[in-house]
Motif scaffolding. Structure first.
Motif, mmCIF file in Angstrom:
data_model
loop_
_atom_site.group_PDB
_atom_site.id
_atom_site.type_symbol
_atom_site.label_atom_id
_atom_site.label_comp_id
_atom_site.label_asym_id
_atom_site.label_seq_id
_atom_site.Cartn_x
_atom_site.Cartn_y
_atom_site.Cartn_z
ATOM 1 N N ASN A 31 1.672 7.040 2.652
ATOM 2 C CA ASN A 31 0.593 7.622 3.250
ATOM 3 C C ASN A 31 -0.234 8.742 1.656
ATOM 4 O O ASN A 31 -0.343 9.632 2.311
ATOM 5 C CB ASN A 31 -0.298 8.231 3.820
ATOM 6 C CG ASN A 31 -1.050 8.475 4.426
ATOM 7 O OD1 ASN A 31 -2.361 7.396 3.706
ATOM 8 N ND2 ASN A 31 -1.647 9.402 5.225
ATOM 9 N N THR A 74 2.488 -1.065 4.347
ATOM 10 C CA THR A 74 2.417 0.403 4.060
ATOM 11 C C THR A 74 3.019 0.799 3.811
ATOM 12 O O THR A 74 3.933 1.132 4.788
ATOM 13 C CB THR A 74 1.208 1.276 4.474
ATOM 14 O OG1 THR A 74 1.312 2.446 4.258
ATOM 15 C CG2 THR A 74 1.093 0.989 6.351
ATOM 16 N N TYR A 75 4.408 1.840 2.834
ATOM 17 C CA TYR A 75 5.071 2.656 3.463
ATOM 18 C C TYR A 75 4.917 3.775 3.000
ATOM 19 O O TYR A 75 5.982 4.392 2.033
ATOM 20 C CB TYR A 75 6.181 1.548 2.195
ATOM 21 C CG TYR A 75 5.559 2.076 0.418
ATOM 22 C CD1 TYR A 75 6.045 3.162 0.057
ATOM 23 C CD2 TYR A 75 4.457 0.785 -0.505
ATOM 24 C CE1 TYR A 75 5.372 3.324 -1.798
ATOM 25 C CE2 TYR A 75 4.299 1.073 -1.285
ATOM 26 C CZ TYR A 75 4.446 1.942 -1.820
ATOM 27 O OH TYR A 75 4.064 2.337 -3.111
ATOM 28 N N ASP A 87 -8.923 -1.917 0.633
ATOM 29 C CA ASP A 87 -8.434 -2.319 1.293
ATOM 30 C C ASP A 87 -8.801 -3.660 2.387
ATOM 31 O O ASP A 87 -9.236 -4.629 2.105
ATOM 32 C CB ASP A 87 -7.233 -2.342 1.938
ATOM 33 C CG ASP A 87 -5.825 -1.625 0.639
ATOM 34 O OD1 ASP A 87 -6.342 -1.769 -0.481
ATOM 35 O OD2 ASP A 87 -4.753 -0.800 1.670
ATOM 36 N N LEU A 102 -2.460 4.379 2.318
ATOM 37 C CA LEU A 102 -3.317 4.076 2.893
ATOM 38 C C LEU A 102 -4.362 4.958 3.422
ATOM 39 O O LEU A 102 -5.977 3.824 3.381
ATOM 40 C CB LEU A 102 -2.237 4.026 4.553
ATOM 41 C CG LEU A 102 -3.083 3.106 5.299
ATOM 42 C CD1 LEU A 102 -3.755 1.729 5.225
ATOM 43 C CD2 LEU A 102 -2.258 2.923 7.313
ATOM 44 N N PHE A 140 -1.373 -4.866 9.739
ATOM 45 C CA PHE A 140 -0.964 -4.034 9.998
ATOM 46 C C PHE A 140 1.000 -3.765 10.153
ATOM 47 O O PHE A 140 1.214 -4.309 11.108
ATOM 48 C CB PHE A 140 -1.408 -2.468 10.253
ATOM 49 C CG PHE A 140 -2.782 -2.469 10.039
ATOM 50 C CD1 PHE A 140 -3.224 -1.511 8.753
ATOM 51 C CD2 PHE A 140 -4.478 -2.486 10.667
ATOM 52 C CE1 PHE A 140 -4.472 -0.883 8.658
ATOM 53 C CE2 PHE A 140 -5.184 -2.462 10.451
ATOM 54 C CZ PHE A 140 -5.623 -1.757 8.751
ATOM 55 N N GLU A 158 0.919 -1.501 -0.464
ATOM 56 C CA GLU A 158 -0.023 0.361 0.050
ATOM 57 C C GLU A 158 0.988 1.159 0.512
ATOM 58 O O GLU A 158 1.622 1.406 0.918
ATOM 59 C CB GLU A 158 -1.272 -0.133 1.162
ATOM 60 C CG GLU A 158 -1.836 0.640 1.373
ATOM 61 C CD GLU A 158 -2.838 1.253 -0.019
ATOM 62 O OE1 GLU A 158 -2.389 2.500 -1.242
ATOM 63 O OE2 GLU A 158 -3.751 0.336 -0.499
ATOM 64 N N ILE A 195 -1.781 -5.417 5.784
ATOM 65 C CA ILE A 195 -1.725 -4.619 4.558
ATOM 66 C C ILE A 195 -0.018 -4.213 4.837
ATOM 67 O O ILE A 195 -0.033 -3.460 5.997
ATOM 68 C CB ILE A 195 -2.284 -3.818 5.047
ATOM 69 C CG1 ILE A 195 -4.163 -4.034 5.064
ATOM 70 C CG2 ILE A 195 -2.460 -2.015 4.505
ATOM 71 C CD1 ILE A 195 -4.719 -3.036 5.230
ATOM 72 N N PHE A 206 3.310 -1.220 9.024
ATOM 73 C CA PHE A 206 4.160 0.204 8.240
ATOM 74 C C PHE A 206 6.502 -0.577 8.442
ATOM 75 O O PHE A 206 6.979 -0.781 9.208
ATOM 76 C CB PHE A 206 4.059 1.228 9.505
ATOM 77 C CG PHE A 206 2.525 1.090 9.944
ATOM 78 C CD1 PHE A 206 1.721 2.735 8.844
ATOM 79 C CD2 PHE A 206 1.291 0.669 10.718
ATOM 80 C CE1 PHE A 206 0.730 2.986 9.021
ATOM 81 C CE2 PHE A 206 0.369 0.792 10.656
ATOM 82 C CZ PHE A 206 0.168 2.003 9.597
#
Length: 281
Positions: free
Chosen positions: A192, A189-190, A177, A170, A212, A167, A187, A214
Motif C-alpha cells: 500500500n 495487492t502486495y 481499480d 491499494l 480482494f 496492485e 485485485i 492480500f
C-alpha cells in the motif's frame, strides 16, 4: 546478516542433500526466513529448496534480481478465483492484466510473467520515464494515471474490464481499480505504497463481486512458493525475465563493502534493482 535473495554457486551440501549439487549455479530466495544468515555475504546457508538451479543462459545478476519480486508477482498472477494456479505459456491466454507501478521490481516481474503466460498487459505509471521502463519490460499498453482520464484509457483497451489487477498502492488506486475491473475480477495487492487508507464501498464491491487477495510470501505454504520457483525458473529458461536498463529494470551495483550505501540508495527511492556484488565476480 540481512538480505533474502541472491545467486551464486553451491559450495557444500548438508546431510541428505545430493552431493551432485556441489558446483551448481543457483538463484536463492527467502534466505533469512526464520534463519539468521542472509545473502549480504560471500557465503550463506539456506534450505536446499531455496537454492534453485539457475538456467545456463541466465547470469548471476539476473538470478539475484528474482527472489521476492518474482515470486510475489507469480503469487499475484495465480490467485484469481477463475484463473490459473500455475503459470506456463498459454495459462493466461485471453486475460487482461493491469499492473500498477510497472517500473518497480514486482511490477516489472508481473509484466514479464503475465506476458509469458499469454495475457494482454496494461501498466499504469506516474510519468514518461517510468512509462519507458514499463514498455521495455513488455507491457502492451502503458497509461499515465496522472494525466487525462486513465479509467477511460484503460476501458478503451479493455471494454469489458480487466480480469486481474496486480496492485502496489491499494488505497491510492482503489477508485481507478474499481472503475476498470470486470465483474468477478480480482485485485491482488502486495503493498500500500503511500499509506493512503483503504476505504471500501461495500455495495459497489458487492455488485462487482470483487475478489480482494492480500498477499505476502512469508505466510503462504511452502508448496505454493516451491511451485512458484519452478515456474519462474521455466520462464527464465524461456528467456522471459531479462533485467537491465534495456529491459525495464535498471541495475544499481554496489560492492559488498558498500552495503550501507546500497541501503541508502533503496531508502532514497532508486528505480530498479539494487545489487551487492562480490570481488570474485
Amino acid at each position: 546478516m540481512p538480505h533474502l535473495d541472491g545467486a551464486g554457486v553451491v559450495d557444500a551440501v548438508g546431510d541428505g542433500v545430493d552431493a551432485g549439487r556441489i558446483g551448481q549455479r543457483v538463484w536463492i530466495y527467502g534466505a533469512t526466513l526464520d534463519r539468521p544468515r542472509g545473502t549480504a555475504a560471500e557465503f550463506t546457508v539456506v534450505p536446499a529448496e531455496r537454492a534453485v538451479p539457475l538456467p545456463d543462459q541466465a547470469g548471476f545478476e539476473l538470478g539475484a534480481s528474482l527472489g521476492v519480486p518474482a515470486l510475489t508477482a507469480y503469487r499475484a498472477l495465480t490467485v484469481a478465483e477463475d484463473g490459473p494456479r500455475r503459470l506456463r505459456p498459454g495459462a493466461l491466454d485471453g486475460a487482461v492484466v493491469l499492473v500498477a507501478g510497472g517500473a518497480g521490481a514486482v511490477g516489472h516481474a508481473a509484466i514479464q510473467l503475465a506476458r509469458w503466460a499469454g495475457a494482454t498487459v496494461i501498466s499504469t505509471v506516474s510519468g514518461p520515464e517510468k512509462a519507458r521502463l514499463a514498455s521495455a519490460a513488455g507491457a502492451h499498453h502503458v497509461v499515465h494515471y496522472r494525466e487525462g482520464d486513465p479509467a477511460a484509457a484503460i476501458r478503451e483497451i479493455a471494454p469489458g474490464g480487466v480480469d486481474l489487477i496486480v496492485e502496489v498502492a491499494l488505497g491510492a488506486n482503489l477508485d481507478l481499480d474499481l472503475a476498470v475491473l470486470r465483474t468477478q475480477g480480482t485485485i491482488a495487492t502486495y503493498a500500500n505504497n503511500g499509506d493512503v487508507p483503504v476505504r471500501l464501498d461495500v455495495r459497489q464491491n458487492n455488485m462487482l463481486n470483487t475478489r480482494f487477495q492480500f498477499l505476502v510470501l512469508y505466510t503462504i505454504s511452502n508448496d505454493v512458493v516451491t511451485a512458484g520457483a519452478e515456474d519462474v525458473t521455466a520462464a527464465l529458461a524461456d528467456g522471459a525475465l531479462p533485467v537491465g536498463e534495456a529491459h525495464g529494470l535498471p541495475l544499481h551495483r554496489y560492492p559488498l563493502a558498500d552495503a550501507a550505501e546500497a541501503h541508502r540508495a533503496l531508502e532514497n527511492g532508486a528505480t530498479g534493482k539494487v545489487l551487492l556484488t562480490l570481488a570474485a565476480e
